[in-house]
Design a protein around this motif. Structure first.
Motif, short mmCIF file in Angstrom:
data_model
loop_
_atom_site.label_atom_id
_atom_site.label_comp_id
_atom_site.label_asym_id
_atom_site.label_seq_id
_atom_site.Cartn_x
_atom_site.Cartn_y
_atom_site.Cartn_z
N HIS A 21 0.73 -1.29 -0.04
CA HIS A 21 -0.11 -0.05 -0.20
C HIS A 21 0.91 1.16 -0.03
CE1 HIS A 21 -3.59 2.20 0.66
NE2 HIS A 21 -3.10 2.76 1.60
N THR A 36 2.56 -2.98 -11.17
CA THR A 36 1.45 -1.86 -10.70
C THR A 36 2.05 -0.53 -10.47
OG1 THR A 36 0.09 -3.40 -9.69
CG2 THR A 36 -0.55 -1.28 -9.41
N ARG A 47 2.16 3.44 -9.33
CA ARG A 47 1.43 4.70 -9.10
C ARG A 47 2.12 5.88 -9.50
NH1 ARG A 47 -1.55 4.05 -3.42
NH2 ARG A 47 -0.49 1.97 -3.18
N LYS A 55 2.71 10.19 -9.38
CA LYS A 55 2.51 11.06 -8.30
C LYS A 55 1.08 11.70 -8.07
CE LYS A 55 6.99 12.36 -6.67
NZ LYS A 55 8.02 13.15 -6.88
N GLY A 74 -1.61 10.45 -8.76
CA GLY A 74 -2.45 9.35 -8.30
C GLY A 74 -2.87 8.32 -9.38
N VAL A 110 -2.71 5.07 -11.74
CA VAL A 110 -2.50 4.11 -11.60
C VAL A 110 -2.33 3.20 -12.95
CG1 VAL A 110 -2.87 1.67 -10.53
CG2 VAL A 110 -3.48 3.60 -9.29
N ILE A 111 -1.12 2.82 -13.08
CA ILE A 111 -0.73 2.02 -14.55
C ILE A 111 -0.62 0.69 -14.22
CG2 ILE A 111 0.52 2.12 -16.72
CD1 ILE A 111 1.40 4.90 -15.60
N GLN A 112 -1.07 -0.37 -14.91
CA GLN A 112 -0.84 -1.81 -14.66
C GLN A 112 -0.32 -2.22 -15.91
OE1 GLN A 112 -4.74 -2.63 -12.58
NE2 GLN A 112 -3.49 -3.20 -11.02
N LYS A 138 -3.38 -9.96 -21.86
CA LYS A 138 -4.08 -8.86 -21.34
C LYS A 138 -3.89 -7.67 -22.50
CE LYS A 138 -6.23 -7.23 -17.20
NZ LYS A 138 -5.63 -6.99 -15.66
#
Lengths: 381, 295
Positions: free
Chosen positions: B162, B184, B186, B188, B190, B192-194, B215
C-alpha cells in the motif's frame, strides 16, 4: 444529536408573556446562517455539501453538521482521495475552516492538489455590461445564420453567485489557485511531526490517535467551534479531513494482521471523535483502507461508529475493467450506512446499484441498472 | 514497463518485488542492482538472505566498486559480540548513518534483501513507518525491496504494498526460463498504471521482455477494430466546390435580408421582452456536453 438547528440558533425562549398558545410560527430568521450550509428538507438538520453534488443527493441532501462520513478507500486510494479533496475544496470556496490530518503525505501536499472551482462569477457580469440594444453587433448580423433570432439575446445567467449556492463544481485537471487556497484558514496535523511515545501497554488507545484527538479538541475549543461556546456574530464550520486512518503509518496494526493487537484503538478513537463532533460545528470525512482489514466484524463496528459510510470499488486492476457492462464507469459505490439523526428510520437511496465516473468537471454517481441518473435529480433538492 | 522501471525508480520511490516459493524474485532484484550500478549510482544492500560473496558472484561483470554490502547474513539478530548489521538497526537514524558513511555526491539506492526477514522481527507498522521516513528523508534516492509474499498474512503484504510506489509480482511462466511480471505503478498524480509482461533474464543480468501477456494483446485487438466509420459509405459525405456553390445559392425559407433581420430583431417600443432571473431551484445542467469529445 447532531447539532440540530434550534440549538445552534438564537435561543427561542424569548416568548412574550401574553402569548398563551403553544403554537409558534416557524420562522427562518431565527436560524443562524453560515455560508455554504442549508437546512435539510427532511429533518431540519444543518447540512454542508461534500463538494460532490451527486454524493450530497445520495446522502440525503448533504452531510449533517456534527456527523462523520466514512469512505472505504478503493484499492489504490485514487478516488477516495479525490472525494476528500472535493470535500476540502468545497470548504475553501465556502470559507469554512479546514483541519487536515494525514500520516502518509504532508497535509500541505493534499491541500496543494485541491481541484480548481468552476466559478461563474466572472462570466456572469459580462452580458450585463453589454448594452442590449446595440445597433451594431460586434460580429455583424451574419454571426448566426440559421438561429439568428437568438443572437441579440443576452447570455442567460444560469448560475447563482457562488457563495449562496450549495455545492460547487470543480475542474480536476487544474489545481486551485494559491490565493484562493490561502484565504481559507487551515489547521494541519502531520503525524511524523508529532513525536509520540509508545503507548502504555494496557491502553486501548494508540498514542498517534490520542495525539490527533487532543489536537482536534484544542482547535475546536480555541477557534470557538464548540456549540456551548459563547455566541459570537460570525460562526463558521470546521471541516475535518482524516486521510487513510487505520493504515500502518498511523502505527496501527489493524490492517496488518488477522488478529490485530490494538484492534480496538480505532473504534475507541471514533467514539472520541464522534463525541467531539456532536457538540461542535464541525463535520468530518474519514478515509480508511478497508480492503486491507481482514476482520469483517471489526470493520462492521467501525462502520457503525460513523454516521455515513460509503465504499468505493475501483475497476482498476479488476476483471471488471474490461467488462463491457461497466465500460461507462470507473467504479462502483456502495452505500453502507446512512445516518439516523433524530429519527428511527432514515431515507435510503432509491438505487442500491450505483456506479461512479470521474469526469473532468464532475464526479458523477449514477444508478446503473435503469441508467436513470440520480445525479440529475440532485439539483431538484 | 519493466525496462522503464529498470531505467530508474522515481526519486522517493519504493519498489517492492513480490515473489513466492514457485519463482524467486532475486534474479530480478540483481538485475535492478546491476542497472543501478551501470548508471554509476551508489547501491547499499541490506543482505539478510544472501552472503556478500554469493551476491557479488551473481553480479560478475558489473562495476561493484559502488556496491556497499551491509552484512546482516552472518549475524542478523546480534548474538555475537560484533554484529555488522542487525535487524533491530532497521530504523531511520541507523540507516541514514550507514548510507552517509560512504561519501558519494549522489543520493544512493537502498536494496533490501529481503523485507520478509525484517517483517518477521520488527512489527509491520514500524517497518512501514521506517520505509516512509526513508523515502521522505532524502538520504536515499529510492528503495527496492524483495518480499516473499507467501510468508506473511495478506494484510501484512497489503500494508507494505500500500505504501509502495511500484509493485512487481513475479510468477513462473509456461516456459522454463521465462517469468511473468505483473506491474502496478502509481504516479505522483494518483494515476495507476498496470501491466503484465513475460520476461527473461539473460546471463549478463539484462532483462529481455519477450511479449506482453494476453491482457495487452487484447487491447491491441480493440485498437485495430477502430477503423474510420466514414470509409465505406453507400452515400456521399463530401461536397465538391461546384456542389457547395450550388448549395449556397439556394434560398432557404425564413432567411431574410440584413435589413429585415435588423428590423425584426430591434423591434420598436411597445413590444415585449423577456427578463430572466436565475433561481436556486432551476434545473440547469452544469455538465459540459462536449466533455467526452476527443478534441
Amino acid at each position: 444529536m447532531a447539532a440540530p438547528m434550534s440549538s445552534v440558533g438564537k435561543p427561542s425562549a424569548e416568548r412574550s408573556p401574553f402569548n398563551n398558545t403553544s403554537f409558534q410560527k416557524k420562522t427562518r430568521s431565527k436560524l443562524i446562517s453560515i455560508p455554504g450550509t442549508r437546512p435539510s428538507v427532511q429533518n431540519g438538520q444543518l447540512l454542508v455539501s461534500t463538494g460532490v453534488t451527486s454524493l450530497d443527493y445520495l446522502l440525503g441532501g448533504g452531510l449533517a453538521v456534527g456527523t462523520v462520513l466514512l469512505i472505504e478507500e478503493d484499492r489504490y486510494d485514487s478516488y477516495s482521495r479525490m472525494i476528500l479533496k472535493y470535500f476540502l475544496a468545497e470548504g475553501v470556496v465556502c470559507r469554512h475552516e479546514l483541519y487536515v490530518a494525514a500520516a502518509q503525505d504532508n497535509p500541505d501536499d493534499i491541500l496543494q492538489e485541491l481541484p480548481a472551482p468552476i466559478l461563474d462569477d466572472v462570466a456572469m457580469h459580462k452580458p450585463a455590461e453589454q448594452p442590449r440594444l446595440s445597433r451594431e453587433p460586434p460580429d455583424g448580423l451574419d454571426a448566426m445564420k440559421i438561429a439568428w433570432r437568438y443572437q441579440n439575446l443576452p447570455k442567460v445567467q444560469t448560475a447563482l453567485a457562488s457563495s449562496s449556492r450549495f455545492g460547487h463544481y470543480y475542474d480536476v485537471s487544474k489545481t486551485m489557485e494559491p490565493e484562493i487556497r490561502q484565504a481559507a484558514k487551515c489547521h494541519r496535523f502531520y503525524l511524523p511531526e508529532h513525536p509520540t511515545q509508545s503507548s502504555p501497554p494496557h491502553s486501548t488507545m494508540l498514542e498517534s490517535y490520542s495525539a490527533l484527538l487532543k489536537s482536534l479538541q484544542e482547535v475546536i475549543n480555541r477557534e470557538g467551534f464548540d456549540v456551548a461556546a459563547p455566541m459570537s456574530n460570525s460562526r463558521n464550520i470546521l471541516r475535518i479531513g482524516l486521510h487513510s486512518l487505520g493504515s500502518a503509518l498511523w502505527g496501527d496494526d489493524l490492517c496488518c494482521h488477522d488478529n490485530p493487537k490494538n484492534g480496538r484503538a480505532l473504534t475507541t478513537f471514533l467514539y472520541g471523535l464522534r463525541a467531539l463532533l456532536r457538540s461542535s460545528l464541525s463535520v468530518a470525512v474519514v478515509t480508511l483502507p478497508s480492503h486491507l482489514i481482514q476482520d469483517r466484524a471489526l470493520m462492521g463496528s467501525i462502520t457503525r461508529l460513523c454516521d455515513n459510510a460509503i465504499a468505493l470499488e475501483s475497476f482498476k486492476g479488476s476483471e471488471r475493467e474490461t467488462n463491457p457492462l461497466y465500460k461507462d464507469y470507473h467504479g462502483l459505490i456502495h452505500v453502507r450506512q446512512v445516518p439516523h439523526l433524530n429519527c428511527l428510520a432514515s431515507k435510503l437511496p432509491d438505487h442500491k446499484d450505483l456506479a461512479f465516473k470521474l469526469k473532468r468537471k464532475q464526479f458523477s454517481i449514477e444508478g446503473r441498472r435503469g441508467r436513470s441518473t440520480c445525479c440529475r435529480r440532485s439539483s431538484e433538492r | 514497463m519493466l525496462p522503464e522501471l529498470l531505467q530508474g525508480v522515481d526519486t522517493g520511490g519504493l519498489l517492492v518485488i513480490q515473489d513466492s516459493a514457485s519463482y524467486s524474485g532475486r534474479h530480478l532484484l540483481q538485475s535492478f542492482i546491476n542497472a543501478a550500478l551501470n548508471r554509476e549510482e551508489a547501491v547499499h544492500v541490506l543482505g539478510f538472505e544472501v552472503s556478500e560473496e554469493e551476491l557479488k558472484d551473481g553480479l560478475r561483470g558489473s562495476p561493484v566498486q559502488r556496491l556497499h554490502f551491509h552484512n546482516a547474513y552472518t549475524d542478523p539478530l546480534g548474538w555475537t559480540d560484533h554484529p555488522a548489521f542487525t535487524v533491530h538497526q532497521f530504523c531511520l537514524g541507523e540507516l541514514t548513518r550507514l548510507v552517509k558513511q560512504t561519501s558519494h555526491s549522489k543520493p544512493a539506492t537502498l536494496v533490501i534483501d529481503s523485507l520478509s526477514w525484517i517483517l518477521r522481527h520488527v512489527s509491520t507498522p514500524d517497518v512501514c513507518r521506517t520505509l516512509q521516513q526513508l523515502r521522505k528523508g532524502g538520504a536515499v534516492r529510492s528503495i527496492i525491496g524483495l518480499l516473499h509474499a507467501d510468508m506473511h498474512q495478506r494484510g501484512t503484504v497489503g500494508s507494505v504494498c500500500h505504501s509502495a510506489t511500484s509493485v512487481i509480482t513475479v510468477e513462473p511462466a509456461m516456459r522454463g526460463d521465462e517469468a511473468v511480471a505483473k506491474i502496478t505503478k502509481r504516479s505522483k498524480s494518483g494515476k495507476v498504471i498496470q501491466d503484465e509482461e513475460i520476461f527473461r533474464i539473460k546471463d549478463d543480468l539484462t532483462v529481455l521482455v519477450q511479449s506482453k501477456s494476453s491482457k495487452g494483446a487484447k487491447k491491441t485487438d480493440s485498437e485495430e477494430q477502430e477503423t474510420d466509420p466514414t470509409a465505406n459509405l453507400t452515400f456521399n459525405l463530401r461536397l465538391s466546390d461546384t456542389e457547395r456553390e450550388a448549395k449556397q445559392k439556394l434560398a432557404l425559407p425564413f432567411v431574410f435580408s440584413k435589413e429585415k433581420k435588423t428590423a425584426l430583431l430591434h423591434s420598436g417600443p411597445g413590444s415585449g421582452r423577456i427578463h430572466y432571473e436565475p433561481d436556486a431551484n432551476d434545473d440547469y445542467d452544469q455538465e459540459d456536453p462536449d466533455d467526452d469529445l476527443d478534441v
